[in-house]
Design an enzyme around this catalytic site. Structure first.
Site, PDB file in Angstrom:
ATOM      1  N   THR A   1       0.730  -1.155   0.065  1.00  0.00           N
ATOM      2  CA  THR A   1       0.011  -0.069  -0.188  1.00  0.00           C
ATOM      3  C   THR A   1       0.743   1.243  -0.038  1.00  0.00           C
ATOM      4  O   THR A   1       1.901   1.197   0.619  1.00  0.00           O
ATOM      5  CB  THR A   1      -1.098   0.049   1.205  1.00  0.00           C
ATOM      6  OG1 THR A   1      -1.593   0.989   1.201  1.00  0.00           O
ATOM      7  CG2 THR A   1      -0.386  -0.075   2.354  1.00  0.00           C
TER       8      THR A   1
ATOM      9  N   GLU B   1      -5.102  -2.603   4.747  1.00  0.00           N
ATOM     10  CA  GLU B   1      -5.022  -3.194   5.826  1.00  0.00           C
ATOM     11  C   GLU B   1      -6.060  -3.936   6.682  1.00  0.00           C
ATOM     12  O   GLU B   1      -5.855  -4.657   7.522  1.00  0.00           O
ATOM     13  CB  GLU B   1      -4.318  -2.167   6.766  1.00  0.00           C
ATOM     14  CG  GLU B   1      -2.976  -1.698   6.813  1.00  0.00           C
ATOM     15  CD  GLU B   1      -3.173  -0.504   5.794  1.00  0.00           C
ATOM     16  OE1 GLU B   1      -4.264  -0.225   4.938  1.00  0.00           O
ATOM     17  OE2 GLU B   1      -2.212   0.523   5.855  1.00  0.00           O
TER      18      GLU B   1
ATOM     19  N   LYS C   1      -6.750  22.376   8.305  1.00  0.00           N
ATOM     20  CA  LYS C   1      -6.522  22.925   9.517  1.00  0.00           C
ATOM     21  C   LYS C   1      -6.249  24.460   9.456  1.00  0.00           C
ATOM     22  O   LYS C   1      -5.227  25.077   9.305  1.00  0.00           O
ATOM     23  CB  LYS C   1      -5.308  22.277  10.272  1.00  0.00           C
ATOM     24  CG  LYS C   1      -5.462  20.985  10.757  1.00  0.00           C
ATOM     25  CD  LYS C   1      -4.353  20.354  11.446  1.00  0.00           C
ATOM     26  CE  LYS C   1      -4.525  18.913  11.460  1.00  0.00           C
ATOM     27  NZ  LYS C   1      -3.999  18.288  10.193  1.00  0.00           N
TER      28      LYS C   1
ATOM     29  N   TRP D   1     -10.303  22.262  12.664  1.00  0.00           N
ATOM     30  CA  TRP D   1     -10.461  21.331  11.586  1.00  0.00           C
ATOM     31  C   TRP D   1     -11.722  21.694  10.510  1.00  0.00           C
ATOM     32  O   TRP D   1     -12.741  21.932  11.021  1.00  0.00           O
ATOM     33  CB  TRP D   1     -10.546  19.889  12.157  1.00  0.00           C
ATOM     34  CG  TRP D   1      -9.524  19.295  12.649  1.00  0.00           C
ATOM     35  CD1 TRP D   1      -8.103  19.759  12.591  1.00  0.00           C
ATOM     36  CD2 TRP D   1      -9.272  18.081  13.368  1.00  0.00           C
ATOM     37  NE1 TRP D   1      -7.281  19.105  13.303  1.00  0.00           N
ATOM     38  CE2 TRP D   1      -7.885  17.804  13.452  1.00  0.00           C
ATOM     39  CE3 TRP D   1     -10.230  16.969  13.697  1.00  0.00           C
ATOM     40  CZ2 TRP D   1      -7.628  16.615  14.413  1.00  0.00           C
ATOM     41  CZ3 TRP D   1      -9.873  16.044  14.448  1.00  0.00           C
ATOM     42  CH2 TRP D   1      -8.600  15.903  14.621  1.00  0.00           C
TER      43      TRP D   1
HETATM   44  P1  AMP Z   1      -6.496   1.748   0.425  1.00  0.00           P
HETATM   45  O1  AMP Z   1      -6.120   1.172   1.465  1.00  0.00           O
HETATM   46  O2  AMP Z   1      -5.440   2.331  -0.694  1.00  0.00           O
HETATM   47  O3  AMP Z   1      -7.666   1.089  -0.056  1.00  0.00           O
HETATM   48  O4  AMP Z   1      -6.918   3.192   0.878  1.00  0.00           O
HETATM   49  C1  AMP Z   1      -7.635   3.261   2.245  1.00  0.00           C
HETATM   50  C2  AMP Z   1      -8.306   4.297   2.486  1.00  0.00           C
HETATM   51  O5  AMP Z   1      -9.422   4.911   1.491  1.00  0.00           O
HETATM   52  C3  AMP Z   1      -9.015   4.674   3.908  1.00  0.00           C
HETATM   53  O6  AMP Z   1      -7.988   4.706   4.822  1.00  0.00           O
HETATM   54  C4  AMP Z   1      -9.860   5.811   3.622  1.00  0.00           C
HETATM   55  O7  AMP Z   1      -9.215   6.949   3.904  1.00  0.00           O
HETATM   56  C5  AMP Z   1     -10.231   5.745   2.205  1.00  0.00           C
HETATM   57  N1  AMP Z   1     -11.586   5.159   2.044  1.00  0.00           N
HETATM   58  C6  AMP Z   1     -11.802   3.819   1.748  1.00  0.00           C
HETATM   59  N2  AMP Z   1     -13.170   3.769   1.801  1.00  0.00           N
HETATM   60  C7  AMP Z   1     -13.805   4.862   2.000  1.00  0.00           C
HETATM   61  C8  AMP Z   1     -15.178   5.360   2.115  1.00  0.00           C
HETATM   62  N3  AMP Z   1     -16.096   4.586   2.002  1.00  0.00           N
HETATM   63  N4  AMP Z   1     -15.234   6.556   2.393  1.00  0.00           N
HETATM   64  C9  AMP Z   1     -14.227   7.607   2.566  1.00  0.00           C
HETATM   65  N5  AMP Z   1     -12.956   7.091   2.342  1.00  0.00           N
HETATM   66  C10 AMP Z   1     -12.808   5.821   2.006  1.00  0.00           C
END
Ligand code: AMP
Length: 490
Positions: free
Chosen positions: A134, A278, A386, A391
């Site tokens: 990742t 993860e 920020k 926030w």
């Molecule tokens: P990845 O590991 O590349 O799939 O990215 C994961 C990240 O994508 C998470 O930590 C979130 O920040 C974002 N993410 C995944 N699903 C969603 C969702 N349904 N809404 C908003 N953010 C999401």
């Protein structure tokens, strides 16, 4: 692969689109007791080299058309002993020149092999099944590993009636790539439950997806919001009969306007889910609880637009300043998860220390949790704006802008500001042949947000830059516009 000497625990990498040979590898490699390392084909050469070496991959299975991606790095892959080209016959003209590596064509190897019955039945359930790297904010990608136990339980969770309920009578199409979090685990659960699976191949366009969903009578399709925004555009131009019972949308926030369009205009339920590499990835899933069915339509949509409630089998906490934050729907904290399909380390990586504590994964996502248990993602820690120490949620602003009927997509990022440290800028892509003015966007936001949340400027673009898996690449906008508000010439 057994005849090539692959043993329990060996890493075998795939560099491939969503296709049937890749699907066969998804099962062949773990059934041998080896580890399926799905390589993201959109990584830079430098990161490709890093992850193949870091995982110490022994064999690479590569789509023929993707071989050129490896050309710049062949001389720097010392652990790779064999290359299997995912094609019919060996095309020597195209095969790489690396003398260390023997090369075969997938179908040739398969034709020579006899059916295998003695796969590794005594494999302990916590053995590694796969791994996926990742992207990190800085530095090299981080390796996440998946166990047989974790993936088996995750596959069952995908079949629960209150999640995606994948079942034998479904035809499931993962649009999410098989090189990203195992295409959200769909290949494993769909095949286990006996569903049909439709794999859309290399870089499908929204038109390709609509055609496939119609011809193959897809009942569940899964992808990131940008995929569904593109599909909505095609369906708005030409109504096409579809058999979808659910569009599964996650990976970044599903704008409420998108959910409404699918459900009202196309009569297709759009289910919003959340997770990360993860977490295998399914962590929360948004379904309306039966006790909330009396709410107004707008209130129901607001709840279904959240990231949803925790999937059974996992544990969740909300943390800030080393304390648990109350689940009151207002207090913000970082989401933490623990459970059989949640990672508890990065593979051979000292950055494990920053992201895990007592077996809990610290997600880096800031959220609120309602008393009902609905998680609402406010932002990624690094995407929060920020302003003067307070926030501002870029996601909330984006959702409101994307509800404008003339907006195709929008992103909000924080950029440096001389007085407030950071202020929000909005980037907006209008729909084809539509005109929008900055004042329209500001007026829309003013109805919902306090004055200090309003973006300092609205910039119109042709397209929002995207990451390798189709999410908004806010980092690129932040870098490009980092001097926008500090530039005295402006
Ligand atoms: P990845 O590991 O590349 O799939 O990215 C994961 C990240 O994508 C998470 O930590 C979130 O920040 C974002 N993410 C995944 N699903 C969603 C969702 N349904 N809404 C908003 N953010 C999401």
């Amino acid at each position: 692969m057994k005849t090539l000497g692959v043993k329990r625990g060996d890493r075998v990498a795939t560099l491939a689109w969503n296709n049937y040979r890749h699907l066969e590898a998804y099962f062949a490699i773990p059934l041998l007791g080896a580890v399926l390392h799905t390589v993201n084909l959109r990584l830079s050469s430098e990161h490709l080299r890093y992850i193949i070496n870091h995982a110490e991959d022994r064999i690479l299975l590569v789509d023929e058309e993707l071989l050129p991606l490896l050309d710049p790095i062949w001389d720097n892959l010392p652990t790779v002993q064999h290359l299997i080209i995912l094609g019919e016959h060996l095309n020597l003209a195209k095969s790489p020149k690396n003398p260390m590596t023997s090369v075969s064509a997938y179908e040739d190897l398969l034709a020579q092999a006899s059916p295998m019955v003695d796969y590794d039945p005594d494999l302990p359930e916590d053995s590694l099944l796969g791994m996926c790297y990742t992207s990190a904010t800085t530095g090299n990608p981080k390796g996440v590993v998946y166990s047989h136990r974790g993936i088996a339980l995750h596959s069952l969770a995908m079949g629960l009636a209150n999640t995606s309920a994948i079942a034998e009578n479904d035809t499931v199409m993962p649009v999410v790539p098989m090189f990203h979090v195992n295409a959200w685990g769909i290949p494993f659960s769909a095949i286990w439950f006996g569903a049909n699976i439709v794999l859309p191949g290399p870089a499908p366009t929204p038109e390709d997806l609509v055609r496939l969903m119609s011809e193959e009578q897809v009942s569940v399709a899964a992808g990131v919001p940008t995929v569904w925004l593109g599909v909505a555009k095609v369906l708005e131009k030409a109504a096409t009969p579809l058999s979808l019972r659910m569009v599964l949308c996650g990976g970044s926030a599903a704008p409420p306007a998108l959910i409404r369009t699918f459900e009202k205009t196309f009569k297709v339920p759009l289910a919003h889910a959340y997770g990360m590499t993860e977490t295998s990835p399914l962590a929360t899933f948004s379904r309306l609880k039966s006790t909330l069915s009396g709410l107004t339509e707008d209130d129901q949509l607001a709840i279904r637009s959240t990231q949803g409630i925790l999937v059974p089998g996992l544990s969740m906490r909300l943390r800030r300043d080393n304390e648990d934050v109350p689940w009151d729907g207002k207090s913000m904290g970082e989401l933490w998860f623990k459970g059989p399909w949640v990672a508890d380390e990065y593979y051979h990586d000292p950055r494990t220390e920053d992201s895990f504590e007592d077996g809990w994964l610290k997600t880096g996502d800031v959220a609120t949790i309602s008393p009902e248990g609905y998680v609402r993602l406010v932002d990624r820690t690094k995407d929060l704006v920020k302003s003067g120490g307070e926030w501002i949620s870029s996601v909330d602003l984006e959702n409101t802008i994307m509800a404008h009927p003339d907006v195709f997509e929008a992103a909000v990022v924080g950029v440096p500001h001389p007085k407030w440290d950071e202020r929000p800028l909005a980037f907006v892509v209008p729909k084809e042949n539509r005109q929008i003015r900055k004042e329209d966007i500001i007026a829309l936001l003013s109805a919902d947000f306090p004055k200090w949340w309003l973006p300092d400027d609205v910039i119109f673009l042709q397209e929002i830059p995207k990451t390798s898996v189709g999410k908004f690449m806010k980092r690129a906008l932040r870098v490009q516009y980092q001097e926008y508000l500090t530039d005295p010439q402006r």
